[in-house]
Design a protein around this motif. Structure first.
Motif, PDB file in Angstrom:
ATOM      1  N   LEU A 146      21.116  -4.719 -22.190  1.00  0.00           N
ATOM      2  CA  LEU A 146      20.320  -6.029 -23.456  1.00  0.00           C
ATOM      3  C   LEU A 146      20.357  -7.523 -23.014  1.00  0.00           C
ATOM      4  O   LEU A 146      19.937  -8.100 -23.847  1.00  0.00           O
ATOM      5  N   ASP A 147      21.179  -7.728 -22.460  1.00  0.00           N
ATOM      6  CA  ASP A 147      21.460  -9.227 -21.427  1.00  0.00           C
ATOM      7  C   ASP A 147      20.212  -8.952 -20.734  1.00  0.00           C
ATOM      8  O   ASP A 147      19.617 -10.293 -21.208  1.00  0.00           O
ATOM      9  N   LEU A 148      19.845  -8.371 -20.370  1.00  0.00           N
ATOM     10  CA  LEU A 148      18.501  -8.856 -19.222  1.00  0.00           C
ATOM     11  C   LEU A 148      17.119  -8.963 -19.553  1.00  0.00           C
ATOM     12  O   LEU A 148      16.323  -9.477 -19.741  1.00  0.00           O
ATOM     13  N   ASP A 149      17.326  -8.209 -21.029  1.00  0.00           N
ATOM     14  CA  ASP A 149      16.161  -8.231 -21.607  1.00  0.00           C
ATOM     15  C   ASP A 149      15.985  -8.867 -22.615  1.00  0.00           C
ATOM     16  O   ASP A 149      15.104  -9.940 -22.873  1.00  0.00           O
ATOM     17  N   GLU A 150      16.611 -10.041 -23.009  1.00  0.00           N
ATOM     18  CA  GLU A 150      17.150 -11.321 -23.760  1.00  0.00           C
ATOM     19  C   GLU A 150      16.306 -12.538 -22.340  1.00  0.00           C
ATOM     20  O   GLU A 150      15.730 -13.146 -22.340  1.00  0.00           O
ATOM     21  N   ILE A 151      17.071 -12.251 -21.726  1.00  0.00           N
ATOM     22  CA  ILE A 151      16.787 -13.542 -20.397  1.00  0.00           C
ATOM     23  C   ILE A 151      14.784 -13.245 -19.955  1.00  0.00           C
ATOM     24  O   ILE A 151      14.607 -13.976 -20.599  1.00  0.00           O
ATOM     25  N   ASP A 152      14.301 -11.942 -20.108  1.00  0.00           N
ATOM     26  CA  ASP A 152      13.204 -11.560 -19.668  1.00  0.00           C
ATOM     27  C   ASP A 152      12.442 -12.169 -21.288  1.00  0.00           C
ATOM     28  O   ASP A 152      11.549 -12.265 -21.346  1.00  0.00           O
ATOM     29  N   ILE A 153      12.852 -11.989 -22.251  1.00  0.00           N
ATOM     30  CA  ILE A 153      11.896 -12.418 -23.852  1.00  0.00           C
ATOM     31  C   ILE A 153      12.267 -13.738 -23.725  1.00  0.00           C
ATOM     32  O   ILE A 153      11.135 -14.643 -23.896  1.00  0.00           O
ATOM     33  N   LYS A 154      13.242 -14.071 -23.762  1.00  0.00           N
ATOM     34  CA  LYS A 154      13.598 -15.915 -23.768  1.00  0.00           C
ATOM     35  C   LYS A 154      12.327 -16.812 -23.019  1.00  0.00           C
ATOM     36  O   LYS A 154      11.767 -17.226 -23.655  1.00  0.00           O
ATOM     37  N   LYS A 155      12.066 -16.298 -21.687  1.00  0.00           N
ATOM     38  CA  LYS A 155      11.131 -16.834 -21.112  1.00  0.00           C
ATOM     39  C   LYS A 155       9.707 -16.505 -21.255  1.00  0.00           C
ATOM     40  O   LYS A 155       8.869 -17.319 -20.685  1.00  0.00           O
TER      41      LYS A 155
END
Length: 207
Positions: free
Chosen positions: A151-160
């Motif tokens: 979920l942390d990596l998912d959030e980074i990509d979605i925010k970018k």
């Protein structure tokens, strides 16, 4: 250098015809034939291309969109043919890069369908190394991350991706789903630290 150029044009043309980019394929075959007009392989390749163009004109079919799983191999083979672009001039390298991005994105979409999430991550990372602001690559990699629970990596990509395309509805929906998943994870009183309750992890009570 001329013979190397012919080889480079020929290989890239092979990639183009595999993924269905017949117009670009024709451009490369014609360039190669200008350099080596008597080359039998090139003549045969041009004949095959013309037949394919006639077939495509009869049907209204185009590669890339809702990609069938069987098309995965086509994209993979396409990338192999253009992996080495050493002999291309700068303008040709730009065209090759566009094809690499397209093939890798299509492959990533296929791998999502076949649930090969590690491959999705690798393919999207390759695209992002070429185009750091490619929204499709960020979105597809985020899809893989959320499925495997990263979920942390998912959030980074979605925010970018949202920084690049803030009005994109799919991204907004994906971010909403992510936030809900994060809330669910925070509600649970157990964290993966073996099967040790969160309170024990914090206190360092292990063994």
């Amino acid at each position: 250098m001329e013979s190397k150029n012919v080889k480079a044009f020929y290989r890239r043309a092979q990639a183009y015809i595999i993924v269905g980019d017949l117009d670009l394929d024709e451009i490369d075959i014609k360039k190669a034939l200008e350099i080596a007009p008597e080359n039998r392989d090139l003549k045969m390749k041009y004949k095959v291309l013309k037949e394919k163009m006639r077939e495509y004109n009869k049907k209204d079919v185009m590669f890339c969109g809702n990609i069938p799983t069987t098309s995965c191999k086509n994209g993979e083979n396409g990338v192999k043919y253009i992996e080495n672009d050493t002999f291309f001039r700068e303008e040709e390298k730009k065209q090759t890069k566009v094809l690499k991005v397209s093939c890798n994105l299509n492959n990533a979409a296929c791998k999502l369908k076949t649930k090969e999430y590690k491959e999705v991550e690798k393919l999207c990372t390759k695209v992002l190394e070429m185009e750091s602001k490619n929204v499709k690559a960020l979105y597809r990699r985020a899809q893989a991350y959320i499925i495997v629970g990263d979920l942390d990596l998912d959030e980074i990509d979605i925010k970018k991706a949202l920084e690049i395309a803030p009005e994109n509805r799919d991204l907004k929906m994906k971010y909403k789903v992510l936030k809900e998943k994060m809330r669910e994870y925070n509600k649970k009183d157990v964290m993966f630290c073996g099967n040790i309750p969160t309170t024990s992890c914090k206190n360092g009570v292990i063994g």
